[in-house]
Every structure is written in structure tokens, then in C-alpha cells.
Enzyme design. Sequence first.
Site: not given
Length: 299
Positions: A101, A128, A131, A218
Site C-alpha cells: 500500500r 484499489h 477492493q 467513498d
Amino acid sequence: MKRDYLKVSDLSKDEFLSLIERAIALKVGVDIAKCPLIGKSIGMIFEKPSTRTRVSFEVAIYQLGGHPIYLTPKELQLSRGETIKDTALVLSRYLDAIIIRTFSHKTLVEFAKWSTVPIINALTDEHHPCQALADMMTIFEKKGKLEGIKLAYVGDGNNVANSLIEASSLTGVRIHIATPQGCEPLNEVVKKAQSKTEVKIYNNPEDAVLDADVVYTDVWVSMGQEENIEKKSKFKKFQVNSNLLKKAKSDAIVMHCLPAYRGEEITTEVIDGPQSVVLDQAENRLHSAKAILEFLLTL
Ligand code: CP
Ligand code: NVA
């Protein structure tokens, strides 16, 4: 040849769909006694905080028989100026895969270039992909299909949005994004996906949410952008609240990758409401992490 998972588009449509299928099988306990990572050590370099990604990967590695090694840059010589090249080459001699990350996607690509073991993107500023895999798995579980589903994403055109667009292009999900001017997702990601599925960008949340099967949001400012007060002010009318949700289909599900800022991008009433699937979505990070690890490490 080692494979990496840096972006959703690193996978073919068939590979992505089979990872969803495999994650669902692992969730219900198929092959639970198999330990494909036995004897394998997986490094986890995290330059930003994490709850879900870090813990789900650590648990996934353990449950698959492997050994996770969590590393923060401060604990590595990277913090004293050792190059990414030397770090990647050396760690590849000890580890069987590395989960990273970081901030810039370029850093991840540079790491993957030198690493001789698979690299998994645990989030960059631009993508991402882990996800998005869990998200598509969740939509499939809740709606019974992906092709033709209308996903409305309300918020910043960030890493989560870019990966959802790439995942939509592989699955036939129709993705409608509402974002303020100047906060659009990456143009090259949108253009490429538009040749495969419906991708629309609006500046008004109602337009995107109309008759949606899924309403996704988000945070307005991502990790590393917290000081950007000006950016946050652009999102005032982009909150997912019960009024906005009424524009979607009556059986629409509400998704959020978490962590959420209640009262900003989403109200408590909606995130805790009957249409919210955020906890199942978070749980699916574990099952989909296992599918990714198994795929990359048993090729
Ligand atoms: N959704 C997600 O990636 O959460 P974390 O930042 O807690 O890992
Ligand atoms: N867009 C958010 C996602 C967190 C999981 C961020 O990058 O902070």
C-alpha cells in the site's frame, strides 16, 4: 512468469470472473482444509494506515497456511534511502509475494518491475483493485448477476472509482459516476472502459442514481489529501442520504469501501439502514484476498 495484481485490468475477464467464483466457494468452505500457502512467506509493506486490507490479508495468509510479515517503511532501509530496486530484488529472495500500500502508483509499478515474486496492490492513489474484486463479489451475491447491473458511484473520482470502472468493464456492470467538476476519474481508465461497457460521468448525483441497482460512495478526501479543505467543499451536494437513495430502485443496495465519515459522504441513517451491505462487503475482502493469493501463488 510471475503475475502481479496492480490494477483490475491486469486480469482478463475470465480470470476476474473466476476469482469472484472462487472467493464465493472459499466463503462457503470449499477446500477449507487445503493450505496452498504452506511454507510460503508474504511481505506486507504499508505506507498508509489500513484496517480491512491489512487484517483481511494477514488472516487470509494464515488461513491458507502461509506466514505474513507486516512491514512499515520506517522499519525498512527504504526510509534511509535504499532504492526500490534493491529492496525489491532482495525481498524477492526471501518472500513468495509482496503486498504493497503506497501513494503513487508509479512506486508500485517500479517495485513490481524489479520484484521477481508477485506484487499485490493494497491501494495506491490511483487504484484499489482488491477492493473492486470484493465489491463485484458482493454485488453478484446480492443481485445474482453482474451483467447489466446499474452501479451509481457518487463521490470523488479516486482510486476506488478507477478500479470500479475497470471492474465494470470486465463484468458488464453499467457504471454511472457523479462527481464535481475537476474530480473525475482517470480519463484513460474511462475511455478504455467505454469500449466495453456503459460508463457515464455526471456532475449531479440525482442523474447518476436514477433507477440504480447499487449506490456506492467513498470519502471525499482520500488518505494523504486530508489538508485539502477546498476539495471537500466541492462535495456538499454529493452526500448519499435517504432523499438521494429514493431516486434509485426500491431494492437498491448501498455500498461503501469504508472507512466512512458519517455525516459527510453518507448519513448514519443510510449506512446503518436496511439497504446497506457495507459489512458483507467488508467481510468479502477476506474471501477475495484468499482467491487472489491462491491465484497468484499457485500459477
Ligand atoms: N477499504 C479499505 O481498503 O479499508 P482499509 O483502508 O481499512 O484497508
Ligand atoms: N479512497 C480512499 C479509500 C480508502 C480505503 C482512500 O484512498 O483513502
